[in-house]
Write a protein that holds these residues in place. Sequence first.
Motif, mmCIF file in Angstrom:
data_model
loop_
_atom_site.group_PDB
_atom_site.id
_atom_site.type_symbol
_atom_site.label_atom_id
_atom_site.label_comp_id
_atom_site.label_asym_id
_atom_site.label_seq_id
_atom_site.Cartn_x
_atom_site.Cartn_y
_atom_site.Cartn_z
ATOM 1 N N CYS A 91 0.828 -1.213 0.000
ATOM 2 C CA CYS A 91 0.000 0.000 0.000
ATOM 3 C C CYS A 91 0.858 1.256 0.000
ATOM 4 O O CYS A 91 0.557 2.231 -0.695
ATOM 5 C CB CYS A 91 -0.913 0.015 1.226
ATOM 6 N N LEU A 94 2.692 2.346 -3.270
ATOM 7 C CA LEU A 94 1.756 2.985 -4.201
ATOM 8 C C LEU A 94 1.416 4.409 -3.750
ATOM 9 O O LEU A 94 1.479 5.361 -4.536
ATOM 10 C CB LEU A 94 0.481 2.142 -4.308
ATOM 11 N N ILE A 95 1.080 4.554 -2.472
ATOM 12 C CA ILE A 95 0.732 5.889 -1.977
ATOM 13 C C ILE A 95 1.929 6.826 -2.062
ATOM 14 O O ILE A 95 1.823 7.962 -2.523
ATOM 15 C CB ILE A 95 0.224 5.818 -0.524
ATOM 16 N N TYR A 97 4.438 6.669 -4.021
ATOM 17 C CA TYR A 97 4.696 7.013 -5.412
ATOM 18 C C TYR A 97 3.719 8.077 -5.898
ATOM 19 O O TYR A 97 4.110 9.083 -6.503
ATOM 20 C CB TYR A 97 4.568 5.764 -6.294
ATOM 21 N N ALA A 98 2.435 7.870 -5.592
ATOM 22 C CA ALA A 98 1.412 8.815 -6.042
ATOM 23 C C ALA A 98 1.665 10.200 -5.474
ATOM 24 O O ALA A 98 1.653 11.201 -6.205
ATOM 25 C CB ALA A 98 0.027 8.320 -5.637
ATOM 26 N N LEU A 99 1.942 10.264 -4.182
ATOM 27 C CA LEU A 99 2.094 11.583 -3.546
ATOM 28 C C LEU A 99 3.463 12.193 -3.816
ATOM 29 O O LEU A 99 3.621 13.405 -3.802
ATOM 30 C CB LEU A 99 1.867 11.463 -2.040
ATOM 31 N N ILE A 154 1.167 2.117 7.535
ATOM 32 C CA ILE A 154 1.003 2.736 6.216
ATOM 33 C C ILE A 154 1.290 4.240 6.250
ATOM 34 O O ILE A 154 2.042 4.730 5.410
ATOM 35 C CB ILE A 154 -0.403 2.460 5.639
ATOM 36 N N TRP A 159 4.793 8.119 4.140
ATOM 37 C CA TRP A 159 5.447 9.413 4.340
ATOM 38 C C TRP A 159 6.928 9.303 4.019
ATOM 39 O O TRP A 159 7.504 10.132 3.323
ATOM 40 C CB TRP A 159 5.215 9.842 5.797
#
Lengths: 281, 313
Positions: A91, A94-95, A97-99, A154, A159
């Motif tokens: 998770c 992915l997060i 990378y997106a942020l 997560i 972060w």
Amino acid sequence: MVGSNSFGNRIFRLYLPLAFYAVFLLFPFAWMLIVSLKPDRLLLDTNANPFFLIGATIEHYRYLFTETEFLRWTLNTFVVTVGATVLSLLCSVLIGYALGRFRFPGGNLWGVVIFLAYLVPPTLLFIPLAQVVSRFGLYNQYWALIFTYPTFLIPFASWLLMGYFRTIPVELEQAALVDGATRFQAMWRIVMPLALPGVLSAGIFCFTLGWNEFLYALVLMGSGEMKTVPVGVVSDLIRSDVYQWGSLMAAGILGSVPVAIAYSFFVDNYISGLTAGATKG
Amino acid sequence: MSVVPVRAANPTIPRRRPSGWARFMERESTLAYLFMVPGGLVLLLFMAYPFLLGIYYSLTDKTVGFADFEFIWFQNYRFLLEDTIFLRTVQNTFVYGLVTVPFKLLLGLGMALALNQTFRFSRFLRAGLLLPWIVPTAISSLAFLMLFDSVSSPITWLLRDWGLIGAADRINFLGSRANAMASICLANVWRGIPFFAVSILAGLQAVSPDLHEAAALDGASPFQRFLSVTLPTIRNIVLISTLFSLIWTFSDFQLIYVLTKGGPASSTHIFGTYAYETMGFSDVGQAAAIALSLFPVLAVVGILLLRYIRAED
């Protein structure tokens, strides 16, 4: 400035402080080790010098393995920690990378949300969470912790990884795109290998945080043989007012070993991760 | 990635803009939200939902084992205002946080300054001294449980041996509220020093040696140089670590659970242990109210933290 590096100066600025910290911070571990190896006969003798170890025995360790559920607790902790770590890493990559790499409306806001989620302690959530977990039929199962540990893993790992992904130059990815790679190829083949040290740091972090967790494990998986090591040691080995100090300290030593090993292999990743988490995004 | 064959097989999509769906999928905002789905789902189900449910429960008289419960507005909170144990819990939590954090900060700063020098085995020592922070707190607390035991404590033995207390004297480290709070704080400081040390140590790497040298040439004493060169550089890291530590200390559980379970006579509870104990009496609504009372404090510290983190960016 004269003599600022002289030996006398170094004693006060380096050796004395270091000696103080080493004694203060490491004494409890030394104490655990001594007690765990000491025969009961000596442990009960309150007049004997408690710092000396005479006639060391592994009796307490043997007791732990043969008379208690310690091995089962270790297995439980391992399953839960690895499960939660894998889920959280998937998770969080992915997060992060997106942020960290995409520019999109609301991106900054989600970054703030993730950060705030990191600040929510288990203390605030454990009561309703116990109800939620039993409503989902997960109480006292591995899934109870595999799904709830990520609530603090997560946010932290995302972060950390968000910061890590930002340090990888966008040009590398763009070059791959120009050369005809799809976005997923660029991510998987170009960015991910470069982000591997960050992912490793995040993984070690998740592992130690999961291994050390206490409150959720106590509330959500604290019955019968499903206890984790910290919970089992605290709730099963302390039975009455007469403490079995030897086996308690032996359990303390053994329960610390997995995280100590995980961390000694990757101490530099760990330190850079700790500071990344503590100081910047 | 199976997008391409689907499009090829579907003649209704004009060939001139073959990438309608693909282009949508390649848009950064689409991908970004797609990427956040798995983690978002976990956080939604196991964090946001329980949080809201907790607020709701705190306004009801829900108990364990009974399906029926009623909405009672703020009665749980009103009860807390007159509950002497709760008022002491609030007091303890603030004492616990506000006493230990300054010690952790100062001792951590000292450790960082010591470790920042060059010496042999520095890597080894740096790793070893981080152990209190790495090891499960429940487990290291067991060591302290023995160090603070009224019979088996080696501290008592030492004091006797040095003649500071009588041969038959015992120290009840955890036996009274004052003693127990002091003992708990000591164990907490022990655990928290390495966190500050490592964070500050990382900040110290950014301190410019040139600036130090220039200040030294201008005749600044080491202490003056620390104040005017080092401190401004590590100021933000110090603030951020302090706020983090405050949050963690206020919301602590395991250290106190292991050492005193909130005793003697419920005099050393903090929010976490008191909420846990109340839940043990199956009073879910009341317990949720206790735990949530911590939220305003955490929110204030959290907002401050957010400001400094953004300043750091």
